[in-house]
Design a protein around this motif. Structure first.
Motif, PDB file in Angstrom:
ATOM      1  N   ARG A 115      19.199  44.210  16.015  1.00 57.90           N
ATOM      2  CA  ARG A 115      19.697  44.352  17.390  1.00 57.90           C
ATOM      3  C   ARG A 115      18.478  44.478  18.289  1.00 57.90           C
ATOM      4  NH1 ARG A 115      24.392  43.151  19.997  1.00 57.90           N
ATOM      5  NH2 ARG A 115      24.509  44.327  21.931  1.00 57.90           N
ATOM      6  N   HIS A 116      18.226  43.430  19.081  1.00 62.89           N
ATOM      7  CA  HIS A 116      17.017  43.407  19.898  1.00 62.89           C
ATOM      8  C   HIS A 116      17.269  42.617  21.164  1.00 62.89           C
ATOM      9  CE1 HIS A 116      12.766  43.405  20.883  1.00 62.89           C
ATOM     10  NE2 HIS A 116      12.776  42.087  20.956  1.00 62.89           N
ATOM     11  N   HIS A 118      17.926  49.985  14.430  1.00 60.68           N
ATOM     12  CA  HIS A 118      18.409  48.689  14.911  1.00 60.68           C
ATOM     13  C   HIS A 118      18.233  47.571  13.894  1.00 60.68           C
ATOM     14  CE1 HIS A 118      18.893  50.581  18.769  1.00 60.68           C
ATOM     15  NE2 HIS A 118      17.612  50.890  18.831  1.00 60.68           N
ATOM     16  N   ASP A 144      19.265  43.109  23.696  1.00 61.07           N
ATOM     17  CA  ASP A 144      20.690  42.946  24.010  1.00 61.07           C
ATOM     18  C   ASP A 144      21.320  41.773  23.262  1.00 61.07           C
ATOM     19  OD1 ASP A 144      20.544  45.100  25.734  1.00 61.07           O
ATOM     20  OD2 ASP A 144      20.034  43.847  27.464  1.00 61.07           O
ATOM     21  N   ARG A 145      20.810  41.494  22.086  1.00 60.41           N
ATOM     22  CA  ARG A 145      21.384  40.426  21.273  1.00 60.41           C
ATOM     23  C   ARG A 145      21.284  40.814  19.802  1.00 60.41           C
ATOM     24  NH1 ARG A 145      19.186  34.257  20.359  1.00 60.41           N
ATOM     25  NH2 ARG A 145      20.964  33.532  19.141  1.00 60.41           N
ATOM     26  N   GLU A 146      22.293  40.448  19.036  1.00 62.85           N
ATOM     27  CA  GLU A 146      22.290  40.728  17.607  1.00 62.85           C
ATOM     28  C   GLU A 146      21.904  39.455  16.846  1.00 62.85           C
ATOM     29  OE1 GLU A 146      25.033  42.860  14.187  1.00 62.85           O
ATOM     30  OE2 GLU A 146      26.005  41.960  15.917  1.00 62.85           O
ATOM     31  N   VAL A 206      24.922  38.627  31.301  1.00 63.13           N
ATOM     32  CA  VAL A 206      23.800  39.541  31.149  1.00 63.13           C
ATOM     33  C   VAL A 206      23.099  39.816  32.473  1.00 63.13           C
ATOM     34  CG1 VAL A 206      23.401  38.830  28.777  1.00 63.13           C
ATOM     35  CG2 VAL A 206      22.210  37.652  30.625  1.00 63.13           C
TER      36      VAL A 206
END
Length: 200
Positions: free
Chosen positions: A129-130, A106, A132-134, A169
């Motif tokens: 990527r962590h 990720h 649910d967000r980049e 979300v």
């Protein structure tokens, strides 16, 4: 006997004399204590003033943040691991989470997947990527100690896309509290809402 009694009484009076001289039980002594307390409070005020000045000197501001970031920088010739850097600039909550993200693929540096021990350099593009967000950041300063948000913001250039709205979300199929475990029918409905089940 009388002379001995007089000597004892004189001795008692002599003992009382120094105590009076010391000021115990004397109104003048209480005034001295009040004066000492006033001096102590004045000293405390001066100390508080110095503390306040020091706090004001290290308060917010770009200059102070840069100074703190320089203090957290590694020594000359030392490198900084990517898992340590993303933790230091507060992209992840713990360093172990940063290492796990690297092992899971990720974390990318300049478009390539990297291991936790990869050494980042100034100018590298780090993609994470962590949650649910980049996050897309450009390394501006190298630090190896976790710092506060204002200082962390001085260590990278944030090119991340805006976070998705809360409606996007929010999980589908939220159940009310106290309804118990879902039945098979409830599970089928939840899967249909989430797009996991087959269309009927």
């Amino acid at each position: 006997m009388a002379s001995g009694t007089q000597r004892n009484e004189a001795g008692r009076r002599g003992d009382a004399g120094p105590r009076a001289a010391d000021g115990i039980g004397d109104p003048a002594h209480s005034g001295t204590s009040a004066g000492a307390a006033a001096d102590a409070s004045a000293t405390d005020g001066r100390t508080d003033g110095r503390t306040g000045d020091a706090t004001g000197d290290t308060g917010g501001g770009p200059t102070d943040a840069v100074a703190v970031a320089k203090a957290a920088a590694p020594a000359s010739g030392e490198t900084v691991r990517v898992d340590s850097w993303i933790w230091s600039v507060r992209l992840v909550k713990t360093r172990s989470m940063g290492a796990t993200a690297c092992r899971g693929g990720h974390v990318r540096v300049n478009g390539e997947r990297v291991k936790p021990a990869y050494a980042v350099r100034v100018g590298d593009e780090v993609r994470l990527r962590h949650a649910d967000r980049e996050r897309i950041v450009i390394v501006k300063r190298l630090i190896r100690k976790r710092v506060g948000p204002p200082v962390a913001a001085e260590c990278y250039v944030d090119n991340s896309p805006p976070p998705p709205p809360r409606e996007a979300v929010a999980p589908a199929g939220i159940r009310d509290r106290g309804t118990g475990r879902p039945t098979k029918r409830d599970r089928r409905e939840l899967e249909r809402l989430r797009g996991l089940g087959s269309a009927e």
